[in-house]
Design an enzyme around this catalytic site. Structure first.
Site, PDB file in Angstrom:
ATOM      1  CE  LYS A 214      -0.925  20.875   0.745  1.00 40.28           C
ATOM      2  NZ  LYS A 214      -1.356  21.946  -0.188  1.00 40.28           N
TER       3      LYS A 214
ATOM      4  CG  HIS B  34      -1.611  -2.032  10.171  1.00 38.08           C
ATOM      5  ND1 HIS B  34      -1.874  -1.935   8.825  1.00 38.08           N
ATOM      6  CD2 HIS B  34      -2.565  -2.848  10.683  1.00 38.08           C
ATOM      7  CE1 HIS B  34      -2.957  -2.643   8.535  1.00 38.08           C
ATOM      8  NE2 HIS B  34      -3.394  -3.202   9.649  1.00 38.08           N
TER       9      HIS B  34
ATOM     10  CG  ASP C 122      -0.875  22.191  -3.331  1.00 39.46           C
ATOM     11  OD1 ASP C 122       0.102  22.030  -2.587  1.00 39.46           O
ATOM     12  OD2 ASP C 122      -2.036  21.854  -3.025  1.00 39.46           O
TER      13      ASP C 122
ATOM     14  CD  GLU D 197       0.603   0.493   7.733  1.00 37.76           C
ATOM     15  OE1 GLU D 197      -0.527   0.124   7.378  1.00 37.76           O
ATOM     16  OE2 GLU D 197       1.504  -0.297   8.093  1.00 37.76           O
TER      17      GLU D 197
ATOM     18  CB  CYS E 259      -2.723  -6.347   7.865  1.00 33.37           C
ATOM     19  SG  CYS E 259      -4.249  -6.623   8.799  1.00 33.37           S
ATOM     20  CE1 TYR E 260      -7.755 -10.061   2.087  1.00 29.44           C
ATOM     21  CE2 TYR E 260      -6.216  -9.182   0.474  1.00 29.44           C
ATOM     22  CZ  TYR E 260      -7.317  -9.960   0.775  1.00 29.44           C
ATOM     23  OH  TYR E 260      -7.984 -10.631  -0.225  1.00 29.44           O
TER      24      TYR E 260
ATOM     25  N   GLY F  20      -6.201  -4.676   4.163  1.00 30.67           N
ATOM     26  CA  GLY F  20      -7.455  -4.520   3.443  1.00 30.67           C
ATOM     27  C   GLY F  20      -8.614  -5.062   4.264  1.00 30.67           C
TER      28      GLY F  20
END
Length: 531
Positions: free
Chosen positions: A387, A187, A245, A189, A101-102, A74
């Site tokens: 998606k 991070h 979708d 991710e 992180c945060y 964040g």
């Protein structure tokens, strides 16, 4: 009836979904640009994840059948007076925690450690040295590995009971743990962290003991039952666009309730070349969906007359859509539900009540652009899917590849690919340009590797020379991006010869255009669409 699902009903839907797919990884969002990416990375490992705001209550979280918690990064500093705080339930629940992180700084700060501005701020790659190779977090991974840092604060002392298991030169406490909570300053991710996927996998399976049961086929079975339970004997109309979708949503609902689903396909005059014919040919004639075709071109263009602002375009288009649906529904007897192909990124980007920590980017007509007096309950079976997950579900439902892998198309259609006022003349120009872009991308065999490719008509006029005569026509921009889920995107590296063919064909075949440019902006900082 209201378009907004009550909090009690929303929790009920989320509870059923999380119980159907095993334990949920609850991702607590502290405002990081990567929060959605964390949720996606977990799902790629076949574990269901759900993003909640940092002030979510234990009542909400417990309804998700949580098996582990991930705290996001964040932009705040934990020592600031108004910085987001650690929810009490995170520690009280006893769930395994991965703090990023945060999240790491928050754990350290609130459990008795210290956080301060870093002597050396880290933004970019760093070399992590694993201090404890026996830790399950680093099982099977090298002692030295490249990670991605993005922080201005650092942990300078650890809470009691914590120890360091990984460090970088600038961050001595890059990875810490107390055996139940694992904190990472970097991070995992993002793709720039070389073993990020493996670190997340080790946390999920070796530390939290979760099972990889989140699969498309399982989702289909449980969604069909959930739709049956929610709809009962009521009728549903589906806002069908022909994109992946709405096509997947319609097919899923049709399997659940059969002929009580009526799909309404509205030609709003903002579609791509020959799109109406293609949609009806595939979904009505081949897939046998019950489709009512409505040509409302004049109505939409009238509503857009003189409108320049893109947000106003979206709102007026959304309003027209709903009114058309209401009118068509009135011809069908009592209709209780309106089905839409809303996806998780739509919800996130519109910053609805589901994601309080996210900043609003733009209104999606199927989330934030609906009128407050909507007469239907919303049925959105794909609301918590990304998606690529929708494509997997579509393949498992037996939809053809040219539907499943069709490039995304914005709900407002070509209206947001015309900068400025939408007119029939401008629509004709951008429609022909767009067709050329798609044809050349397909001809080059690049359609599947590109997320979206299209043309944008600008209001700019430029001088040209054709046949020894001066011309003065429009400037058209070509946009093509690669992406996994539209949360981030990179401009596509299309070969020069393909760009040359696109530019030459547009200028030669669309005589109103004298200049073509290629957009090389990533997302962020730009969005995929121009408006």
């Amino acid at each position: 009836m209201s378009a907004h699902i009550s909090e009690e009903r929303q929790h009920s839907v989320e509870t059923m979904l999380s119980q159907d797919v095993g334990k949920t990884v609850v991702v607590v969002d502290f405002g990081s640009q990567y929060s959605q990416l964390i949720a996606r990375r977990v799902r790629e490992l076949r574990v269901y994840s759900h993003l909640v705001p940092y002030d979510a209550t234990w009542e909400t979280v417990s309804s998700l059948n949580p098996g582990a918690v991930i705290l996001s990064g964040g932009p705040s500093s934990v020592y600031e007076p108004n910085a987001p705080r650690l929810p009490k339930w995170v520690l009280d629940s006893g769930l395994p925690v991965l703090a990023i992180c945060y999240g790491l700084q928050l754990i350290a700060h609130e459990m008795g450690g210290q956080v301060a501005p870093a002597n050396v701020k880290e933004y970019g790659p760093a070399e992590l040295q694993v201090e404890d190779e026996s830790s399950p977090l680093f099982d099977g991974l090298p002692k030295s590995q490249r990670v991605w840092m993005s922080h201005g604060d650092s942990v300078i002392s650890l809470p009691e009971g914590f120890w360091c298991i990984g460090s970088t030169v600038a961050s001595p406490y890059s990875v810490v743990t107390n055996g139940k909570i694992y904190g990472l300053q970097f991070h995992p991710e993002v793709v720039h962290t070389h073993y990020g996927r493996e670190i997340i996998s080790n946390f999920l399976f070796k530390i939290a003991g979760l099972e990889p049961v989140w699969t498309p086929s399982h989702f289909i079975e449980e969604s069909i039952q959930r739709i049956k339970d929610e709809v009962g004997q009521a009728k549903v109309i589906c806002a069908l666009s022909g994109g992946v979708d709405s096509s997947v949503a319609a097919t899923l609902i049709h399997k659940a309730i059969g002929d009580r689903l009526v799909c309404i396909f509205v030609n709003n005059g903002l579609l791509r070349l020959n799109e109406a014919e293609e949609v009806l040919g595939v979904l009505r004639d081949q897939q046998h969906l019950n489709i009512r075709y409505v040509d409302a071109t004049d109505r939409f263009l009238s509503a857009l007359h003189g409108v320049m602002d893109p947000e106003e375009k979206r709102k007026r288009i959304g309003e027209c859509f709903i009114r058309v649906f209401e009118e068509e529904a009135s011809k069908l007897g009592e209709i209780e539900f309106l089905a839409q192909g809303t996806l998780y990124p739509d919800v996130i980007e519109s910053a609805t009540a589901d994601t309080k920590a996210a900043a609003k980017i733009k209104t999606h007509h199927n989330v934030g652009g609906l009128p407050p007096d909507l007469k239907f309950k919303l049925l959105e079976p794909l609301k918590y899917l990304f998606k690529d997950e929708v494509r997997e579900v579509g393949k498992n439902l037996g939809l053809p590849d040219h539907i499943v892998y069709r490039h995304p198309f914005p709900g407002p259609g070509l209206a947001v690919r015309i900068i400025g006022e939408v007119t029939p003349e401008r629509l004709d120009i951008v429609r022909r340009c767009d067709a050329i872009v798609r044809q050349e991308i397909e001809k080059a065999g690049m359609y599947r590797e590109i997320w979206q490719a299209f043309a944008v008509l600008t209001p700019i006029r430029t001088v040209g020379v054709m046949g020894d005569a001066r011309t003065y026509g429009y400037l058209v921009a070509v946009r093509a991006v690669t992406s996994e889920d539209a949360m981030t995107a990179h401009w596509a590296r299309i070969p020069h010869e393909v760009l040359d063919s696109i530019g030459s064909r547009i200028v030669n075949e669309v005589h109103e255009v004298t200049r073509v440019v290629y957009d090389i902006t990533n997302k962020p900082p730009g969005t995929i669409e121009w408006e």
